[in-house]
Design an enzyme around this catalytic site. Sequence first.
Site, PDB file in Angstrom:
ATOM      1  N   CYS A  37       0.805  -1.218   0.000  1.00  0.00           N
ATOM      2  CA  CYS A  37       0.000   0.000   0.000  1.00  0.00           C
ATOM      3  C   CYS A  37       0.837   1.267   0.000  1.00  0.00           C
ATOM      4  O   CYS A  37       0.303   2.371  -0.063  1.00  0.00           O
ATOM      5  CB  CYS A  37      -0.930   0.009   1.216  1.00  0.00           C
ATOM      6  SG  CYS A  37      -1.424  -1.641   1.703  1.00  0.00           S
TER       7      CYS A  37
ATOM      8  N   LYS B 222     -10.313   5.698   4.460  1.00  0.00           N
ATOM      9  CA  LYS B 222     -11.634   5.149   4.780  1.00  0.00           C
ATOM     10  C   LYS B 222     -12.727   5.766   3.923  1.00  0.00           C
ATOM     11  O   LYS B 222     -13.541   5.051   3.348  1.00  0.00           O
ATOM     12  CB  LYS B 222     -11.938   5.382   6.263  1.00  0.00           C
ATOM     13  CG  LYS B 222     -13.382   5.139   6.657  1.00  0.00           C
ATOM     14  CD  LYS B 222     -13.753   3.684   6.528  1.00  0.00           C
ATOM     15  CE  LYS B 222     -15.248   3.470   6.648  1.00  0.00           C
ATOM     16  NZ  LYS B 222     -15.993   3.851   5.438  1.00  0.00           N
TER      17      LYS B 222
ATOM     18  N   HIS C 143      -9.406   3.672  -1.244  1.00  0.00           N
ATOM     19  CA  HIS C 143      -8.025   3.175  -1.130  1.00  0.00           C
ATOM     20  C   HIS C 143      -7.680   2.254  -2.295  1.00  0.00           C
ATOM     21  O   HIS C 143      -7.556   1.037  -2.119  1.00  0.00           O
ATOM     22  CB  HIS C 143      -7.866   2.464   0.223  1.00  0.00           C
ATOM     23  CG  HIS C 143      -6.491   1.943   0.499  1.00  0.00           C
ATOM     24  ND1 HIS C 143      -5.328   2.565   0.072  1.00  0.00           N
ATOM     25  CD2 HIS C 143      -6.100   0.844   1.191  1.00  0.00           C
ATOM     26  CE1 HIS C 143      -4.290   1.863   0.474  1.00  0.00           C
ATOM     27  NE2 HIS C 143      -4.707   0.808   1.161  1.00  0.00           N
TER      28      HIS C 143
END
Lengths: 345, 137, 390
Positions: C85, C329, C333
């Site tokens: 990520c 959130k 993402h």
Amino acid sequence: MFGIVGWGAYVPRYRIKTEEIARVWGKDPKTISKGLGIVEKSVPDLDEDTITISVEAARNALARAGIDPKDIGSVYIGSESHPYVVKPSGTVVAQALGCTPELMVADLEFACKAGTAGMQIVLAQVMAGMVKYGLAIGADTSQGRPGDALEYSAAAGGAAFIIGPKPAVVIEDTYSYTTDTPDFWRREGQDYPKHGARFTGKPAYFKHVINATYGLLEKVGRDVSEYDYVVFHMPNAKFPIKAMKHFKIPKEKYLPGLVVTKIGNCYSGSSLLGLSAVLDIAEPEQKILLTSFGSGAGSDSFSLLVKDKILDVQNKAPKTRDYIEKNKEYIDYGMYVKLRKKLKI
Amino acid sequence: MVHRSSVPMHWRLYESRYNLVGNKCLVCGEFFYPSKIVCPNCRRRGILKRVVFSGKGKIYSYTIIRNAPRGFEKYAPYVVAIVELDEGPRVMGWIVDSKISDIKIGRRVSVVFRKIYEDGKEGLIHYGFKFRVIDEK
Amino acid sequence: MRNVAVVGVGETAFGEHWEKSLRALAVEAGIAAIRDANIEGADIEAMYIGNMSAGKFIGQEHLAALAVDQAGLVGIPSSRLEAACASGSLAFRQACLAVASGEYDIVIAAGAEKMTDLQTEDVTTTLMGAGDQEWEGWLGMTFPGLYALMARRHMYEYNTTREQMALFSVNGHKNAALNPKAQFPFEITVEDVLNSPLVADPLRLLDCSPVSDGAAAVIIASEDAAKRFENPIWLIGSGQATDNLALHDRKSLTSLRATKIAAKKAYEQAGISPEKIDVAEVHDCFSINGLIALEDLGFCERGKSGKFVEDGNIERGAAVSINTSGGLKAKGHPVGATGISQIIEIVKQLRGECGKRQVPAEFGLTHNVGGTGATVVVNIFGKELKERWV
């Protein structure tokens, strides 16, 4: 003298009551549980199978035997529910015990007596000096056809026996009685077995158990009353109790081994779990008679003598009754169907 | 996914997954499970020796997986914990055979041998270690 | 080493883009960035792409080549960077180092991820590639599960509550409601979070960032080249660090060592302390990670993030405005794009282009995490160039 240097048991913790199964199929629960003599049976979790049951039972046996697993020269697992049809359960169990690579392994099948067949093979290898110690396991996660009589009894569990020199329990002798009798069978690729209903009684179970027991008694020259404990294969409670009555064996000699009432019929593990329950409490100098039965059909009978050494090893691993009584959790029929994969998921 | 179906990939790890075989560094004394290829403290100066772990430990943290990845759907919900083994290293494993109310940080556990994953109806069955809560203090 | 600035930004909306492929999303973001910088495509000398797992999501590797090909820029050097990520930040940092070294004057760094071509169980499985495949992935662990283990320890060690974690998601959604590019542009309450279904106890659905498609790109210029541009925003500090891959090998489950190392380097280079940061985009892949970030970045003391959030210190205009974009959130993402998207929000805040979510900002920080913290990149940006950053 050769015999059992270590034994171990394992029974999964889920239980389903006979009355719960009867409720679903519209049968009177009291009639069924009284007729079979089974109150509840064991059910394996989704991540358990004959291999995982065998490993835990064998690790318990190893804890009692106190030997180096590399000294185990052979491993035989008898079952009717080996996870693979081709790839032996024995190699996984041998690896998980630390026995590999120098040993003999093969899987066995003879319905509910594959475990005792394994004991005979291992005993012969030990007596012949081919191996120092051998491991025989009887374990199953048997399947009952939904709605069939056998659904009330088909259960899961197993017991393991390490056989070798300087034993805690001497195997005095063994005798087998075998014929081609088609009382219960399962064809390749089929999920559930078929059976001959009432034909499974006199011509099958009783003929072989009784004849094998007489044959053993004659071979060792003993009377059946000389034995302190008697264990017969337990497809339910009714059959072995009837066989005990035939030999006039009193309750106190067979109740300790009558594990079927609380866990059902563990098939290849059935008579062996009865034996392990008895060994957990047996005292030096006592004698034990064991007769298994496997459909197809045959019985293996054994005469066992308990030695002083048993007192050193009994407490070195969990007892059979611990697995039967402690930590149990009840499930309903829906959960039972999910865990036994009767739904094609 | 290919990594679930690979034959050699899992076979290489049988010994460590079946029997909790790890190693320790004789130079710095630290225990490692899973085995390290090179000691992270001493690197090339370390000497690594095979160790079989006892399988006893305590719960360091735990969760209940409710949304499972592919292949594990039928098992959900299942409890996964980080267990701190008595010898020192921490390892991840399921907690089975235990009452939910017994699963707490600090509770003692012992290793059990279970199925980890079935590669469908035709593939291999992968076995390995899980833990159950035990009574001893 | 020369200083570098961000001179152009562009991104797609984040969400479920059924009609757009990975290549379409990437080109859309790239063109938006070029337009924002007011340059020609031909001005770009090199490309840096961040993407976590196109190989598993859509079967596509060699993304560096695909990107220049689809952009109509074949010939120039192109590289793909991957750190789960944190892939976007890696692409950004490598791009900056290349420009700072003197090799290039103008480059583009982009991040993109296409996640919705797979079903949820396969997305969950693919994302586990960010953890240890042999010891975490093999037994059916999931990313929510890994962060749930961290959350439970944080609750155990510091008495952090479920409500405090939920407040982090609530804060993100409040900001996302003002962000036209956000995946979930609406407010939620603490009760909504606590009533949402459990995913991996104690984490619930509304503690978790969603599955998203999206792309983001920034144009980076050297100190000299930046003089041509209207409002360059300067990279004044940058740090990148690593930690053990498997969660069970970490010394602590309640702090990310890599964040501390990367942040220390970034703060030192920038010559400022955490109190000077006005606005920050932190990596709230799960609400607990947002809380832990506040502690590791020095915005509050170790263990006190729950109270810090409860007391309103992360709201717009408060002690430090956290995730004005909506954060992972509420904004979304798309894994490889996130690192770049965080940078875009900070750049826009420093430029004064954030409209209703604008806060007074002199210094901004981005915090991008790979996996459960095995890679962390921290960047600090400023409006003025005070001294050399490297």
